[in-house]
Design a protein around this motif. Sequence first.
Motif, PDB file in Angstrom:
ATOM      1  N   UNK A 108       0.689  -1.269  -0.123  1.00 20.51           N
ATOM      2  CA  UNK A 108      -0.008   0.000   0.131  1.00 20.51           C
ATOM      3  C   UNK A 108       0.875   1.405  -0.205  1.00 20.51           C
ATOM      4  N   UNK A 109       1.986   1.189   0.974  1.00 23.24           N
ATOM      5  CA  UNK A 109       2.779   2.294   0.803  1.00 23.24           C
ATOM      6  C   UNK A 109       3.209   2.641  -0.716  1.00 23.24           C
ATOM      7  N   UNK A 110       3.728   1.559  -1.378  1.00 25.15           N
ATOM      8  CA  UNK A 110       4.191   1.400  -2.605  1.00 25.15           C
ATOM      9  C   UNK A 110       3.569   2.252  -3.530  1.00 25.15           C
ATOM     10  N   UNK A 111       2.157   1.643  -3.570  1.00 26.34           N
ATOM     11  CA  UNK A 111       1.138   2.552  -4.365  1.00 26.34           C
ATOM     12  C   UNK A 111       1.141   3.730  -4.113  1.00 26.34           C
ATOM     13  N   UNK A 112       1.055   4.501  -2.853  1.00 25.89           N
ATOM     14  CA  UNK A 112       1.073   5.720  -2.479  1.00 25.89           C
ATOM     15  C   UNK A 112       2.187   6.486  -3.079  1.00 25.89           C
ATOM     16  N   UNK A 113       3.403   5.737  -3.082  1.00 21.90           N
ATOM     17  CA  UNK A 113       4.640   6.579  -3.901  1.00 21.90           C
ATOM     18  C   UNK A 113       4.356   6.432  -5.523  1.00 21.90           C
ATOM     19  N   UNK A 120       3.600  13.876 -10.046  1.00 26.89           N
ATOM     20  CA  UNK A 120       4.688  14.819 -10.665  1.00 26.89           C
ATOM     21  C   UNK A 120       4.759  14.813 -11.912  1.00 26.89           C
ATOM     22  N   UNK A 121       4.889  13.590 -12.470  1.00 27.85           N
ATOM     23  CA  UNK A 121       5.156  13.473 -14.009  1.00 27.85           C
ATOM     24  C   UNK A 121       3.865  14.126 -14.745  1.00 27.85           C
ATOM     25  N   UNK A 124       4.428  17.805 -14.839  1.00 27.37           N
ATOM     26  CA  UNK A 124       5.555  18.096 -15.624  1.00 27.37           C
ATOM     27  C   UNK A 124       5.351  17.857 -17.111  1.00 27.37           C
ATOM     28  N   UNK A 125       3.900  17.572 -17.593  1.00 27.58           N
ATOM     29  CA  UNK A 125       3.485  17.444 -18.534  1.00 27.58           C
ATOM     30  C   UNK A 125       4.399  16.344 -19.641  1.00 27.58           C
ATOM     31  N   UNK A 126       4.287  15.168 -19.265  1.00 27.88           N
ATOM     32  CA  UNK A 126       5.164  14.330 -20.024  1.00 27.88           C
ATOM     33  C   UNK A 126       4.053  13.198 -20.341  1.00 27.88           C
ATOM     34  N   UNK A 127       2.842  13.227 -20.158  1.00 31.53           N
ATOM     35  CA  UNK A 127       1.899  12.034 -20.440  1.00 31.53           C
ATOM     36  C   UNK A 127       1.890  11.776 -21.637  1.00 31.53           C
ATOM     37  N   UNK A 128       1.940  12.709 -22.441  1.00 34.98           N
ATOM     38  CA  UNK A 128       1.686  12.308 -24.106  1.00 34.98           C
ATOM     39  C   UNK A 128       2.981  11.611 -24.676  1.00 34.98           C
ATOM     40  N   UNK A 129       4.253  12.137 -24.113  1.00 36.05           N
ATOM     41  CA  UNK A 129       5.610  11.357 -24.293  1.00 36.05           C
ATOM     42  C   UNK A 129       5.403   9.779 -24.162  1.00 36.05           C
ATOM     43  N   UNK A 318      -5.221  10.245 -12.217  1.00 35.26           N
ATOM     44  CA  UNK A 318      -4.747   8.611 -11.575  1.00 35.26           C
ATOM     45  C   UNK A 318      -3.726   8.746 -10.637  1.00 35.26           C
ATOM     46  N   UNK A 319      -2.875   9.693 -10.455  1.00 37.52           N
ATOM     47  CA  UNK A 319      -2.119   9.934  -9.122  1.00 37.52           C
ATOM     48  C   UNK A 319      -2.507   9.885  -8.032  1.00 37.52           C
ATOM     49  N   UNK A 320      -3.664  11.030  -8.073  1.00 37.86           N
ATOM     50  CA  UNK A 320      -4.592  11.245  -6.938  1.00 37.86           C
ATOM     51  C   UNK A 320      -5.220  10.069  -6.345  1.00 37.86           C
TER      52      UNK A 320
END
Length: 882
Positions: A108-113, A120-121, A124-129, A318-320
């Motif tokens: 669960x902690x790894x899922x949080x990380x 963060x990504x 930084x607008x790297x999703x489309x890459x 998805x990160x949230x």
Amino acid sequence: MSACTPTRHDRASRRTCPSPRRPPRLRPRIAGADVSASITVFLIAVPMALGLSLAVGAPLEAGLVAAAVGGIVAGLFGGAPLQVSGPSAGLTVVTAELIQIYGWRTTCAITIGAGLLQILLGTLRVARNALAVSPAIVHGTLAGIGVAIALAQLHIMLGGSPQSSVVANALALPGQLAVIGGAAPLIGALTIAVVLLWPRLPGRAGRMARRIPAALASVVIATAVAAVAAPGLARVDLPSWRSHAFPELPHGPVLALATAVFTVMLVAGLESLLAAVAVDRLAADRAGEPVKPPPPAIGSATAVPPQRSDLERELRGQGVANTLSGLLGGLPVAGGVVRGSANVRAGATGRASSVLHGIWVLLAAALLVTVFEWIPLAALAALVMVVGVQMVSFAHIRNVHKHREFPVYAATVAGVIGFGALAGVTLGVAVAVVISLRRLGRTKITVSEQDGRHVVTVRGQLTFLSVPRLTRALGQLPPGADATVELDGSFMDHAAYEAIQTWRGARVAQGGSVAFTGPSGDSIALAGRSDGGVDLPGRPGDATSAPTAAAAHSCCRPWTPWRNHHCHDRPTKPTHGTNTTSTSTSTSTSTSTSSLTEAVISTPGSAPDTTRPGGTHRLRSGLSSFQRNTAPLVRDELARLASEGQSPSQLFITCADSRLVTSMITASGPGDLFTVRNVGNLVPPPDAPPTGTPPTDAPATPTAPATSGDDSVAAAIEYAVEVLRVESITVCGHSGCGAMQALLRGEPETGPDTPRTPLWRWLQHGLPSLERMASRRHSRSRISGRLPADEVEQLCLTNVVQQLEHLRAHEAVARRLAEGTLQLHGMYFHVGEAQAYLLTEGAGSGTGHDEVFDRVGTEEPEPAATRPATCTAAQPATCTTA
């Protein structure tokens, strides 16, 4: 509409608009379609959440937590309104391995990380890459995970326990099959049979039953059978929520934990982004439109068009969701194609469906614990096994094989099965790089002699890898001899360019001559680019090559310079430092390359090009392009038609929709078609009342004039049949028709004193089509090989058949039909597929009841000897017979 509202082709208006951009709306509007779609997705999500929890060895309630958080949080904050997030099948192998190594609370902690890293990504607008990863690697990763899921769940379905790895599961399978017994395999087989056969139930009862998702039906049936036939079978055991496990601070090597966080982030992020793109395509296909934000549909102020996902926002959402799911003790979350496609097909219009589905899961987790505990574990294992098998898509395998990427796919699958998801992705990337370098360096260089002139032929890309072989081949030529270098590729890097230029300078100094040609024999100029490379004219028909001058001409055929090409919008830059012939060729190539590049990058939903002209200048530019490129080619044919008069063979009645280019679809040209276009391709019957006629019990008023607006179509039919003596009449409908959507929604409610708009006065001629579709006296129109996708497509098909009946009611048409000198045809064009369908002869002529639209396949072109004498090789593709 505000004057500040930006248009599709005016990016500058967004910068000059004084009002600030509104923040995202977090409270979605709820429509009736969203409520019904949320229930459908909920019924699929609950058994899937329980099954995936069982598959990874996590607490069963962890899947319900992930489904609720994914639906509510990712639904509110994500950038894909129609995507539904929840426990990820693609992360099953990764999560199971993490639980075995670190335990559930550290996982669960790894899922949080992983969630924080996704946020963060996304910032930084790297999703489309991320979409730049080869599809072969992505599909290979999912296929390898699918194999791992299927093997592990097969052991549970057979009454055993899965092993610690995929290889161990495969090796232990023969022993498991040797001791097979008990009721668990039978319940699992029953679940699989229901999942596979449920969507194929025939008849009217089958259509009603198919409204229940197959996943839910299989679990319910298996649970009922197990309760009667095998009451002692192992079942779901949901512990009390009071003992629910929450995350703890991770313990273990920092590098290993960081690798685990990165792996979860990578797999979950890629799966979510690719699922968002897939759901966009499904939504566009449902509406028959490209993926873009068009204006509301006809007759509705609240119509929701297909939306293009904001991938950066989706990754942050998805990160949230992953961060919150980990904090609450849930599985990792990702968007899924299974849930998203079900959401789209159920008619969802926005993010409210995903949020409601999460709320239903939350309520079920609190109130239906006793119901869940009746479900057999074998049924859940069989359901998840089917999902795993379906992740190995043979369509994807054929696709990667067609693009010569199968070694990358196979290496990725083998890596995932043997070493895990991250190792499989790494191995796939390494194989892809090796294959790309091999292709880049595989250049064929030959030397020959023709008519006393030495010819060096270079086929492939000229890069620094090919320079040694190139210099050796050029060094074989006798000093001072005339030479021709034929370049059959699309690119030359700076190292190869310098080598060729040095060799040419030395040869000219020795008294020899050097000519550079393309594969067609045309002279070319080696003009360098700003990045040091050189674009070369490629082989005609090679999709990987740059076009030649001939291709530049073919790009601007009469039917191709539409909005997505605009061959005439880009000014040609002259090439300096070359002779006249070379400059001309290079200029044509530059123009063609620009046009084709624009055609390639102008995908649905892409940002508009601000350099394109608009308004009056666009019209003038298009007319200028016609006068320059097309008029010289068709002037003789048009002059003949002007002197002889028109004699079209067909009357073509179709919709006014701008996506229907009749000449392109039918491969016809000037003088072939007599075309009538109107909203909804409607043919008012001869006894139809004039549009705007008030009811019989109401006097005519200035607000409801009794004016005739139907004679235009009737006049065109009479002129085509009686004067032009056409041989056939075609009524053509199309997918995503706005008129049919408006008819299905019904006329907007207005006050008693509010007159009908001209649009709705016209659309009343389509009401018989709506009545025909609802009537039981008529067979339902359908497409050969499949059922209509939705009610809109069903009405589009039915409307074509109904308008043919209206057409037969016209006196001139009925007389020619009785004489046998006129034929009627029904046609349906699917815009998204670029596929035409023709109504079967019986239904089109009125002699049969089978209303089936058959797919039109590809056929060999007509031999040149049978073409009319006026069509020459120099003329465009539109110079054909109808």
